[in-house]
Design a protein around this motif. Structure first.
Motif, PDB file in Angstrom:
ATOM      1  N   GLU A 136       0.831  -1.197   0.000  1.00 35.53           N
ATOM      2  CA  GLU A 136       0.000   0.000   0.000  1.00 35.53           C
ATOM      3  C   GLU A 136       0.869   1.251   0.000  1.00 35.53           C
ATOM      4  N   HIS A 137       1.962   1.211   0.777  1.00 33.52           N
ATOM      5  CA  HIS A 137       2.882   2.348   0.802  1.00 33.52           C
ATOM      6  C   HIS A 137       3.524   2.525  -0.570  1.00 33.52           C
ATOM      7  N   TYR A 138       3.867   1.419  -1.201  1.00 36.31           N
ATOM      8  CA  TYR A 138       4.497   1.457  -2.534  1.00 36.31           C
ATOM      9  C   TYR A 138       3.535   2.047  -3.565  1.00 36.31           C
ATOM     10  N   LEU A 139       2.246   1.650  -3.505  1.00 35.33           N
ATOM     11  CA  LEU A 139       1.260   2.175  -4.447  1.00 35.33           C
ATOM     12  C   LEU A 139       1.116   3.688  -4.321  1.00 35.33           C
ATOM     13  N   SER A 140       1.212   4.213  -3.097  1.00 41.71           N
ATOM     14  CA  SER A 140       1.135   5.657  -2.902  1.00 41.71           C
ATOM     15  C   SER A 140       2.292   6.361  -3.596  1.00 41.71           C
ATOM     16  N   ARG A 141       3.464   5.763  -3.522  1.00 42.73           N
ATOM     17  CA  ARG A 141       4.640   6.349  -4.173  1.00 42.73           C
ATOM     18  C   ARG A 141       4.528   6.243  -5.697  1.00 42.73           C
ATOM     19  N   VAL A 142       3.906   5.146  -6.190  1.00 44.31           N
ATOM     20  CA  VAL A 142       3.671   5.019  -7.632  1.00 44.31           C
ATOM     21  C   VAL A 142       2.764   6.146  -8.110  1.00 44.31           C
ATOM     22  N   GLU A 143       1.734   6.441  -7.334  1.00 41.75           N
ATOM     23  CA  GLU A 143       0.823   7.527  -7.700  1.00 41.75           C
ATOM     24  C   GLU A 143       1.554   8.862  -7.733  1.00 41.75           C
ATOM     25  N   ASP A 144       2.499   9.077  -6.787  1.00 40.71           N
ATOM     26  CA  ASP A 144       3.303  10.300  -6.801  1.00 40.71           C
ATOM     27  C   ASP A 144       4.062  10.438  -8.113  1.00 40.71           C
ATOM     28  N   ILE A 145       4.655   9.323  -8.566  1.00 39.85           N
ATOM     29  CA  ILE A 145       5.431   9.356  -9.812  1.00 39.85           C
ATOM     30  C   ILE A 145       4.523   9.643 -11.004  1.00 39.85           C
ATOM     31  N   ILE A 146       3.344   8.995 -11.032  1.00 36.54           N
ATOM     32  CA  ILE A 146       2.400   9.230 -12.136  1.00 36.54           C
ATOM     33  C   ILE A 146       1.993  10.699 -12.188  1.00 36.54           C
ATOM     34  N   ASN A 147       1.787  11.306 -11.029  1.00 34.80           N
ATOM     35  CA  ASN A 147       1.345  12.697 -10.975  1.00 34.80           C
ATOM     36  C   ASN A 147       2.435  13.689 -11.357  1.00 34.80           C
ATOM     37  N   LEU A 148       3.668  13.198 -11.537  1.00 38.56           N
ATOM     38  CA  LEU A 148       4.719  14.064 -12.065  1.00 38.56           C
ATOM     39  C   LEU A 148       4.528  14.337 -13.556  1.00 38.56           C
ATOM     40  N   VAL A 149       3.785  13.450 -14.224  1.00 32.54           N
ATOM     41  CA  VAL A 149       3.526  13.644 -15.656  1.00 32.54           C
ATOM     42  C   VAL A 149       2.480  14.748 -15.808  1.00 32.54           C
ATOM     43  N   PRO A 150       2.753  15.789 -16.605  1.00 29.84           N
ATOM     44  CA  PRO A 150       1.783  16.877 -16.776  1.00 29.84           C
ATOM     45  C   PRO A 150       0.476  16.378 -17.403  1.00 29.84           C
ATOM     46  N   LYS A 151      -0.616  17.106 -17.139  1.00 32.03           N
ATOM     47  CA  LYS A 151      -1.900  16.796 -17.784  1.00 32.03           C
ATOM     48  C   LYS A 151      -1.820  17.034 -19.287  1.00 32.03           C
ATOM     49  N   GLY A 152      -0.870  17.849 -19.677  1.00 31.86           N
ATOM     50  CA  GLY A 152      -0.605  18.138 -21.083  1.00 31.86           C
ATOM     51  C   GLY A 152       0.644  18.989 -21.159  1.00 31.86           C
ATOM     52  N   TRP A 153       1.464  18.740 -22.174  1.00 35.47           N
ATOM     53  CA  TRP A 153       2.722  19.479 -22.276  1.00 35.47           C
ATOM     54  C   TRP A 153       2.530  20.838 -22.942  1.00 35.47           C
ATOM     55  N   PHE A 154       1.535  20.940 -23.829  1.00 37.55           N
ATOM     56  CA  PHE A 154       1.411  22.135 -24.663  1.00 37.55           C
ATOM     57  C   PHE A 154       0.041  22.774 -24.495  1.00 37.55           C
ATOM     58  N   SER A 155       0.009  24.074 -24.738  1.00 37.20           N
ATOM     59  CA  SER A 155      -1.216  24.863 -24.617  1.00 37.20           C
ATOM     60  C   SER A 155      -1.805  25.152 -25.996  1.00 37.20           C
ATOM     61  N   LEU A 156      -3.123  25.262 -26.059  1.00 42.83           N
ATOM     62  CA  LEU A 156      -3.807  25.602 -27.308  1.00 42.83           C
ATOM     63  C   LEU A 156      -4.089  27.099 -27.420  1.00 42.83           C
ATOM     64  N   THR A 157      -3.410  27.899 -26.597  1.00 42.66           N
ATOM     65  CA  THR A 157      -3.635  29.343 -26.612  1.00 42.66           C
ATOM     66  C   THR A 157      -3.326  29.952 -27.972  1.00 42.66           C
ATOM     67  N   GLY A 158      -2.235  29.492 -28.605  1.00 44.16           N
ATOM     68  CA  GLY A 158      -1.868  30.021 -29.921  1.00 44.16           C
ATOM     69  C   GLY A 158      -2.923  29.729 -30.963  1.00 44.16           C
ATOM     70  N   LEU A 159      -3.466  28.490 -30.935  1.00 47.80           N
ATOM     71  CA  LEU A 159      -4.534  28.133 -31.863  1.00 47.80           C
ATOM     72  C   LEU A 159      -5.768  28.978 -31.599  1.00 47.80           C
ATOM     73  N   GLU A 160      -6.085  29.193 -30.336  1.00 51.41           N
ATOM     74  CA  GLU A 160      -7.273  29.984 -29.988  1.00 51.41           C
ATOM     75  C   GLU A 160      -7.159  31.406 -30.521  1.00 51.41           C
ATOM     76  N   LYS A 161      -5.988  32.015 -30.408  1.00 52.20           N
ATOM     77  CA  LYS A 161      -5.798  33.382 -30.912  1.00 52.20           C
ATOM     78  C   LYS A 161      -5.924  33.423 -32.434  1.00 52.20           C
ATOM     79  N   PHE A 162      -5.351  32.417 -33.103  1.00 52.12           N
ATOM     80  CA  PHE A 162      -5.457  32.352 -34.571  1.00 52.12           C
ATOM     81  C   PHE A 162      -6.919  32.247 -34.994  1.00 52.12           C
TER      82      PHE A 162
END
Length: 425
Positions: A136-162
């Motif tokens: 159980e302790h190990y699974l908590s640490r696995v979740e920590d590692i997964i949460n290091l991955v961003p929800k997304g690397w890039f923004s669509l702000t440039g597309l929105e302005k275009f």
């Protein structure tokens, strides 16, 4: 309706456009140019409804505004600034630093994960409760590692302005769906509940409400074209999801298994044309790169959605034909696996590069399909009141094949008006 029935002006055509980044827009534009060359009297004037997702939403929105496929190519090219704004693909890859955890947090969580791994243990002699507690302790640490991955690397702000600059009137007012005669629908996916989201005109609201098919859809009216396109464009984990009120919106192709059913349910479509820019690669090696593996997973999932839907719809078509009932037709254009490898270079990065060759591949998919199956093409087109002529497509295709190694020359052939295409000597 029997196939010999004629219609003076041709029945309305419904156009289904999946995604594919700048590659997909170029491919769809090339295919549409071929359809314009092919149909006697033109093609797009008969496209009364368009259903698009992601890059297909971009293509569909600009077609709805009245832009030609040639202008889409010119926008991607950047060689024609006096005619249309350059769509710089780099606006799609604006890195969002706010979404990336600090290196100190990453180091701290990695150390905790490593220590948890050391303590995890699977010693069969250890008490069961101790083994469970360690895990159980190990699974908590696995979740920590997964949460290091961003929800997304890039923004669509440039597309929105275009889109805000180009999907608006000269007075700056953003166009909405009800502004145009063409029935445009844009698909997105709500990650809060996994429902498909469909943007469209207000006049279809009652049909959606009273149709059991849409019980797990959210139908959104009153939105601008720009808002809907951005909502449809966020490829999961590559782009940040687009937040709108209580919804977390992502790429429409994530849940877009319904485009044909939407067409039939809302606009009573009988003649549908699908242009799919993305199909799985033929050979992905065991030692492939992460970019290649990610691309193959994406291509497989997206085409799987489309093929699964088409299978169900064709089964319904054949059932109707056997019963002698009014039926429908779906014409499906797609690249070969070899063409897909040529366009992408086996890397997802090439979805974000424009190459005139990609438009040639779209043109070729339509031309070769009709050229190799003329009797079937004639039967379907005549059923809905259309005719085709391969003369201009054959000339343009031959010229493009000759110039495929010269990007600007290839582009020039693609953009040459049909009446100016000379016979090849």
């Amino acid at each position: 309706m029997r196939e010999e029935t004629r219609h003076e002006s041709g029945e309305p055509i419904t156009l289904l456009l999946p995604g594919g980044g700048p590659l997909g827009v170029a491919y769809e534009a090339g295919a549409l140019i071929c359809l314009e060359d092919l149909f006697t009297g033109g093609f797009l004037q008969h496209a009364r409804a368009i259903i698009g997702s992601s890059a297909g939403a971009v293509t569909g929105a600009f077609l709805t505004m009245g832009l030609t496929p040639q202008l889409l190519v010119k926008s991607l090219s950047g060689r024609f600034p006096d005619e249309i704004e350059y769509f710089d693909p780099s606006i799609l890859l604006q890195f969002d630093r706010d979404q990336v955890p600090s290196p100190f947090l990453g180091l701290w969580r990695s150390m905790r994960f490593f220590l948890a791994e050391l303590r995890r243990g699977t010693d069969r002699e250890a008490p069961l409760d101790e083994r469970r507690e360690r895990y159980e302790h190990y699974l908590s640490r696995v979740e920590d590692i997964i949460n290091l991955v961003p929800k997304g690397w890039f923004s669509l702000t440039g597309l929105e302005k275009f889109l805000h600059r180009n999907l608006a009137s000269r007075h700056g007012r953003l166009y909405d769906f009800d502004h145009f005669a063409t029935d445009l629908f844009i698909c997105a996916t709500d990650l809060t509940d996994g429902h498909a989201v469909l943007f469209g005109k207000k006049r279809f609201q009652d049909q959606v409400t009273n149709s059991p098919f849409f019980s797990k859809h959210d139908y959104v009216t009153g939105a601008t074209l720009a808002h809907a396109v951005v909502s449809s464009s966020a490829i999961p984990f590559l782009f940040l999801p687009y937040r709108d009120r209580q919804m977390i919106l992502a790429d429409g192709d994530t849940r877009n298994t319904t485009a044909v059913s939407v067409a039939r349910s809302l606009v009573n479509a009988r003649f549908m044309i699908t242009i799919n820019p993305l199909v799985p690669l033929r050979n992905v090696k065991r030692n492939c790169s992460t970019a290649e593996l990610f691309l193959q997973a994406l291509l497989t999932a997206l085409e799987g959605n489309i093929v699964a839907t088409l299978k169900m719809e064709f089964e319904e078509k054949y059932r109707r034909e056997r019963a002698g009932e009014d039926t429908f037709d779906i014409v499906y254009f797609r690249p070969s696996a070899t063409d897909m490898a040529t366009m992408t270079g086996n890397s997802i990065i090439n979805l974000f590069r424009y190459k005139p060759l990609n438009a040639l591949m779209g043109y070729r998919a339509v031309f070769e399909t009709v050229r190799d199956h003329p009797d079937e093409a004639e039967m379907i087109l005549r059923r809905y009141g259309y005719r085709f002529d391969l003369t201009i497509p054959a000339r343009r295709y031959a010229l493009m094949q000759r110039r495929r190694n010269d990007p600007e020359a290839l582009e020039d052939v693609l953009l040459t008006p049909a009446q100016e295409i000379e016979p090849i000597e």
